[in-house]
Design a protein around this motif. Structure first.
Motif: not given
Length: 477
Positions: A255-275
């Motif tokens: 889905r991707g909801g967290a990746a698309l929302s977290v920066k806009a809601v918290t103002g904090k960047p996603i620095k890494f992703a576990g793949m």
């Protein structure tokens, strides 16, 4: 695959716009309705969706788009730009303290993969020629200290522990002093988590923060929990002032909801992703590349980087020379498979190719069991048979089938495919050399390698000019 369902919905919405000579505001509105539904189904925060669609619509109905030669493509470009900004815009790199060591607090709830991610981050830092120091600060969860020690052994990084009777604050203090004495670059403090956010958890984390003054406070959250991950990030940020977020299990988040929302809601960047589950599967989060993959434009840069990490350049060059001379052997086939596996699941790699996300991969499923059977067939051959397929008579093929747990028909089919592939490589290599000679006569520089037979899958070269040695047609079902 990450964002699979979201990518499918968005690409379907834009298929109606692609190729149209002219679009109007009504067509844009229709596409935006599809986009809104796709994002909401992906569990993206409602306010984020509303603001995103408004921004895209404002730009998409502008004169620059509607009067362009390819307005459909321009709308897609607008969405791509806005998706990139939504996920953070620029790449957010991990901090580096002016004076070592750089102190990183790893925080999060239990079950998000915090301890494992700490080990993965240590592995990533080692690739950057850094010397990480793992700190066992979770004294509550059974076996948490042992788990970190095992991870430290696996990545070859020292682990600091004072057992479970000393306060986490004191453990963190002493760890930093020892890191200074040993001239280590990064101190990664694995802190305790809870099943839910409570006052005791936050009090302890705040005490550690005040005691060690970390350069980074990274929140580890499970991407597959969608909007819950965003809510957790918002709660932690309000009390700890996070510096960034690490999304785990992003490879399984369709889905991707967290990746698309977290920066806009918290103002904090996603620095890494576990793949993935392996210790080297933690990757820097590239908003631009991720947006491109979601919209089916591919991610060739990441593909090249994976190849550069996995491929032995000397072996690749040697293999290229041999293939150009028609010397492709079963041993080389095994080597190709081994290096491909180092790059990750084949479906993920194909998803990085432009245009492959939805249409080309809808019915394309990699049969991993068939790959394993094919590998078993080759490994059941003698060294002489691997070098000279002409030796493979009926009795030998029967023995190989028995040794590999396959049927004689499967062995015959694979050998036939191998021979066809070998002929094709020789023909392709000859054609490439002819094109190169013609190009030299006309003063042209061709955008692909001169040899290398069937190069994977782009047929091009990486930044250092290496040819990708993935030279087999994988079995699909």
């Amino acid at each position: 695959m990450a964002f699979e369902s979201l990518a499918s919905r968005l690409q379907s919405a834009f298929d109606k716009l692609r190729g149209r000579g002219k679009i109007d505001e009504a067509a844009v509105n229709e596409a935006m309705r599809e986009v809104r539904l796709a994002l909401l189904e992906a569990d993206v925060n409602f306010k984020v969706v509303k603001e995103f669609v408004a921004r895209v619509k404002e730009r998409a109905v502008g004169q620059e788009v509607l009067k362009s030669l390819t307005p459909g493509q321009m709308v897609i470009k607008v969405v791509n730009d806005e998706l990139t900004q939504l996920m953070g815009g620029d790449v957010a790199k991990i901090a580096t303290a002016p004076k070592p060591p750089t102190v990183v607090m790893m925080v999060g709830l239990q079950g998000a993969g915090k301890t494992t991610t700490t080990g993965k981050l240590a592995k990533y830092l080692q690739k950057q020629n850094r010397k990480p120091f793992l700190v066992a600060g979770d004294i509550y969860r059974p076996a948490a200290i042992k788990q970190l020690q095992v991870l430290g052994e696996q990545v070859g990084a020292p682990v600091f522990s004072l057992g479970d009777q000393v306060s986490p604050v004191e453990i963190a203090r002493q760890a930093i002093e020892q890191a200074k004495e040993q001239h280590l670059d990064y101190v990664l403090i694995d802190t305790a988590g809870r099943l839910h956010i409570d006052e005791a958890l936050m009090d302890e984390l705040q005490q550690i923060r005040e005691a060690v003054n970390p350069d980074e406070i990274l929140l580890v959250v499970d991407a597959m929990t969608g909007q819950d991950a965003v809510n957790v990030a918002e709660s932690f940020n309000s009390q700890l002032e996070l510096s960034g977020v690490i999304l785990t299990k992003l490879d399984g988040d369709t889905r991707g909801g967290a990746a698309l929302s977290v920066k806009a809601v918290t103002g904090k960047p996603i620095k890494f992703a576990g793949m993935g589950e392996k210790l080297d599967s933690l990757e820097p989060f590239y908003p631009e590349r991720m947006a491109s993959r979601i919209l089916g434009m591919g991610d060739v840069l990441s593909l090249i980087e994976k190849a550069q990490d996995a491929v032995d350049t000397d072996k690749a060059k040697q293999m290229e020379q041999q293939m150009r001379q028609g010397e492709f052997t079963f041993d080389m086939f095994l080597e190709s498979m081994e290096q491909m596996r180092k790059m990750g699941p084949l479906e993920d790699l194909l998803g990085m190719l432009p245009g492959m996300n939805r249409k080309a991969m809808k019915d394309l499923k990699v049969d991993e069991k068939q790959l394993a059977r094919t590998e078993a067939i080759v490994k059941s051959m003698t060294l002489a048979e691997r070098s000279d397929p002409d030796l493979l008579n009926a009795s030998r093929r029967k023995r190989i089938a028995a040794g590999s747990g396959t049927s004689v028909q499967e062995v015959n089919r694979f050998i036939k495919q191998f021979e066809d592939m070998k002929k094709m490589m020789k023909q392709f290599s000859g054609a490439a050399d002819k094109m190169k000679k013609k190009g030299k006569k006309k003063g042209l520089k061709l955008p692909f390698g001169s040899g290398g037979a069937t190069q994977f899958p782009t047929g091009g070269k990486g930044k250092d000019g290496l040819n990708f040695p993935f030279n087999f047609k994988p079995p699909f079902k």
